[in-house]
Design a protein around this motif. Structure first.
Motif, mmCIF file in Angstrom:
data_model
loop_
_atom_site.group_PDB
_atom_site.id
_atom_site.type_symbol
_atom_site.label_atom_id
_atom_site.label_comp_id
_atom_site.label_asym_id
_atom_site.label_seq_id
_atom_site.Cartn_x
_atom_site.Cartn_y
_atom_site.Cartn_z
ATOM 1 N N GLN A 20 41.817 1.476 -19.273
ATOM 2 C CA GLN A 20 40.804 1.953 -20.226
ATOM 3 C C GLN A 20 41.546 2.648 -21.668
ATOM 4 N N ILE A 21 41.332 2.499 -22.700
ATOM 5 C CA ILE A 21 41.625 3.250 -23.901
ATOM 6 C C ILE A 21 40.608 4.107 -24.372
ATOM 7 N N PRO A 22 40.949 5.587 -24.207
ATOM 8 C CA PRO A 22 40.033 6.592 -24.161
ATOM 9 C C PRO A 22 39.097 6.409 -25.792
ATOM 10 N N SER A 23 39.782 6.178 -26.672
ATOM 11 C CA SER A 23 38.888 5.906 -27.914
ATOM 12 C C SER A 23 37.882 4.940 -27.940
ATOM 13 N N GLU A 24 38.306 3.820 -26.998
ATOM 14 C CA GLU A 24 37.244 2.749 -26.907
ATOM 15 C C GLU A 24 36.322 2.996 -26.065
ATOM 16 N N GLU A 25 36.244 4.191 -25.134
ATOM 17 C CA GLU A 25 35.498 4.194 -24.243
ATOM 18 C C GLU A 25 34.712 5.597 -24.371
ATOM 19 N N PHE A 26 34.335 5.723 -25.892
ATOM 20 C CA PHE A 26 33.731 7.085 -26.386
ATOM 21 C C PHE A 26 32.365 6.762 -27.002
ATOM 22 N N ASP A 27 31.470 7.317 -26.293
ATOM 23 C CA ASP A 27 29.878 7.209 -26.738
ATOM 24 C C ASP A 27 29.597 7.992 -27.840
ATOM 25 N N LYS A 28 29.620 7.613 -28.993
ATOM 26 C CA LYS A 28 29.307 8.445 -30.204
ATOM 27 C C LYS A 28 27.958 9.171 -30.284
ATOM 28 N N THR A 29 27.033 8.298 -29.471
ATOM 29 C CA THR A 29 25.607 8.846 -29.421
ATOM 30 C C THR A 29 25.511 9.897 -28.638
ATOM 31 N N LYS A 30 26.167 9.989 -27.421
ATOM 32 C CA LYS A 30 26.199 11.022 -26.549
ATOM 33 C C LYS A 30 27.356 12.209 -26.918
ATOM 34 N N MET A 31 28.339 11.723 -27.621
ATOM 35 C CA MET A 31 29.628 12.208 -28.180
ATOM 36 C C MET A 31 30.152 12.930 -26.866
ATOM 37 N N GLU A 32 30.631 11.785 -25.922
ATOM 38 C CA GLU A 32 31.315 12.218 -24.737
ATOM 39 C C GLU A 32 32.095 10.688 -24.147
ATOM 40 N N PRO A 101 29.849 32.735 -26.178
ATOM 41 C CA PRO A 101 29.503 31.069 -25.917
ATOM 42 C C PRO A 101 30.681 30.403 -26.416
ATOM 43 N N ILE A 102 31.134 29.243 -26.084
ATOM 44 C CA ILE A 102 32.082 28.531 -26.324
ATOM 45 C C ILE A 102 31.520 27.790 -27.567
ATOM 46 N N SER A 103 32.527 27.081 -28.162
ATOM 47 C CA SER A 103 32.243 26.354 -29.363
ATOM 48 C C SER A 103 31.099 25.280 -29.013
ATOM 49 N N HIS A 104 30.499 24.719 -30.116
ATOM 50 C CA HIS A 104 29.595 23.560 -29.761
ATOM 51 C C HIS A 104 29.647 22.557 -31.039
ATOM 52 N N ILE A 105 28.718 21.596 -30.710
ATOM 53 C CA ILE A 105 28.323 20.585 -31.793
ATOM 54 C C ILE A 105 27.027 20.409 -31.783
ATOM 55 N N ILE A 106 26.436 19.498 -32.860
ATOM 56 C CA ILE A 106 25.060 19.188 -32.636
ATOM 57 C C ILE A 106 24.894 17.719 -32.231
ATOM 58 N N VAL A 107 24.170 17.328 -31.400
ATOM 59 C CA VAL A 107 23.763 15.936 -31.073
ATOM 60 C C VAL A 107 22.321 15.799 -30.929
ATOM 61 N N GLY A 108 21.788 15.041 -31.960
ATOM 62 C CA GLY A 108 20.281 14.961 -31.806
ATOM 63 C C GLY A 108 19.545 16.228 -31.900
ATOM 64 N N ASN A 109 20.034 16.823 -33.068
ATOM 65 C CA ASN A 109 19.408 18.141 -33.418
ATOM 66 C C ASN A 109 19.438 19.168 -32.190
ATOM 67 N N LYS A 110 20.094 18.972 -31.263
ATOM 68 C CA LYS A 110 20.451 19.857 -30.176
ATOM 69 C C LYS A 110 21.850 20.376 -30.293
ATOM 70 N N LYS A 111 21.995 21.680 -29.730
ATOM 71 C CA LYS A 111 23.404 22.372 -29.549
ATOM 72 C C LYS A 111 23.777 21.899 -28.184
ATOM 73 N N VAL A 112 25.385 21.124 -28.443
ATOM 74 C CA VAL A 112 25.830 20.696 -27.105
ATOM 75 C C VAL A 112 27.135 21.342 -27.203
ATOM 76 N N GLY A 184 35.517 12.326 -36.972
ATOM 77 C CA GLY A 184 35.154 13.295 -38.008
ATOM 78 C C GLY A 184 34.432 14.578 -37.887
ATOM 79 N N VAL A 185 33.842 15.156 -38.878
ATOM 80 C CA VAL A 185 33.469 16.524 -38.909
ATOM 81 C C VAL A 185 32.499 16.690 -37.872
ATOM 82 N N PRO A 186 31.535 15.893 -37.261
ATOM 83 C CA PRO A 186 30.459 16.183 -36.340
ATOM 84 C C PRO A 186 31.273 16.665 -34.991
ATOM 85 N N SER A 187 32.506 16.345 -34.848
ATOM 86 C CA SER A 187 33.140 16.455 -33.489
ATOM 87 C C SER A 187 33.854 17.892 -33.615
ATOM 88 N N ARG A 188 33.597 18.768 -34.606
ATOM 89 C CA ARG A 188 34.080 19.842 -34.671
ATOM 90 C C ARG A 188 33.415 20.877 -33.671
#
Length: 282
Positions: A20-32, A101-112, A184-188
């Motif tokens: 597997q190539i990691p960038s191809e195995e990334f689910d952007k809807t779940k950000m993982e 707390p550790i850093s976080h992103i926003i996924v579906g209006n929720k803090k992850v 992009g920025v959503p992954s910060r």
């Protein structure tokens, strides 16, 4: 004919899964990345060969560590604080206050909160032919943590085991091509970044692209402090982060990096397990 064809197709499918190539195995809807934490770790910690080549189908990780990934943190704040105090380790060495707390992103209006612990090497300074004989000693000037201040990572870790926080683990950074160019920025805030000090020699490359790292690649002191950083960042998350190598995250992307070179995953996982036991006994 069917009986012969099925094993061939089955083997072919297994090969694809393992390569597997990691960038191809990334689910952007779940950000993982897809799959369990163990599956992700096996994909993201594959050995990185010279020039950043990744030939390993999956990382060979300690079974006990893989089981740990899916377990609870298992230590209390009091135990961790007592351990840090006994070693005279300050917040500036471990990415900040473990109560924060550790850093976080926003996924579906929720803090992850952050999910990945990325291991880099600085790939510098670069030498023309040979490494100085003192790169693992205090006398080597690049083991002075004050030499490292560029805010492209959360923590710098020298070859003598000294570390310096330039960005608190609560602060979101982007330090890979995948974060900067693809997500992009959503992954910060999704990744925590650690830079291990490691010099390079540039033949057969050049001073701008030095491929040769020392062997062993890192010192025991680095593995020990790196394991502690991993424990502290995971504690702040409230669950174990998935460790990853920079080169694996950026595999097959343009201008991807080759770090970390000559990293021994067993030494890292051994130190994580050892320090956890020490903390529990504190």
């Amino acid at each position: 004919m069917k009986n012969l064809l099925f094993p061939i197709l089955f083997a072919f499918n297994i090969l694809i899964i393992q390569a597997q190539i990691p960038s191809e195995e990334f689910d952007k809807t779940k950000m993982e990345y897809k799959g369990s934490k163990s599956m992700q770790a096996k994909m993201l910690m594959r050995h990185v060969d010279i020039w950043g080549k990744i030939n390993e189908k999956e990382a060979k990780l300690d079974v006990t560590y893989l089981e740990l990934l899916n377990s609870s943190i298992g230590i209390t704040k009091e135990q961790l604080q007592k351990h840090l105090h006994s070693k005279n380790i300050t917040n500036n060495e471990i990415g900040g206050d473990i109560n924060s707390p550790i850093s976080h992103i926003i996924v579906g209006n929720k803090k992850v909160f952050a999910k990945y612990f990325v291991i880099h090497d600085v790939s510098s300074p670069v030498y023309k032919t040979d490494f100085p004989t003192n790169i693992n000693d205090e006398s080597w000037s690049f083991n002075n943590v004050n030499k490292w201040s560029k805010k492209v990572t959360h923590v710098y870790l020298t070859r003598t085991g000294k570390s310096k926080t330039v960005a608190d683990f609560s602060e979101g950074l982007r330090a890979t091509k995948f974060e900067l160019k693809i997500l992009g920025v959503p992954s910060r805030g999704l990744y925590v970044h650690i830079e291990l000090v490691q010099p390079r020699v540039y033949p057969p490359g050049n001073i701008k692209n030095a491929p040769v790292a020392p062997k062993p690649g890192f010192t025991n002191a680095q593995y020990e402090k790196l394991a502690l950083l991993y424990i502290c960042s995971s504690f702040r998350k409230g669950e174990w982060l998935v460790p990853a190598f920079h080169a694996n995250i950026d595999q097959n992307l343009n201008d991807s990096h080759d770090d970390p070179q000559n990293f021994e995953t067993q030494k890292f996982t051994d130190n994580v397990l050892k320090i956890l036991l020490e903390i529990k006994k504190t």
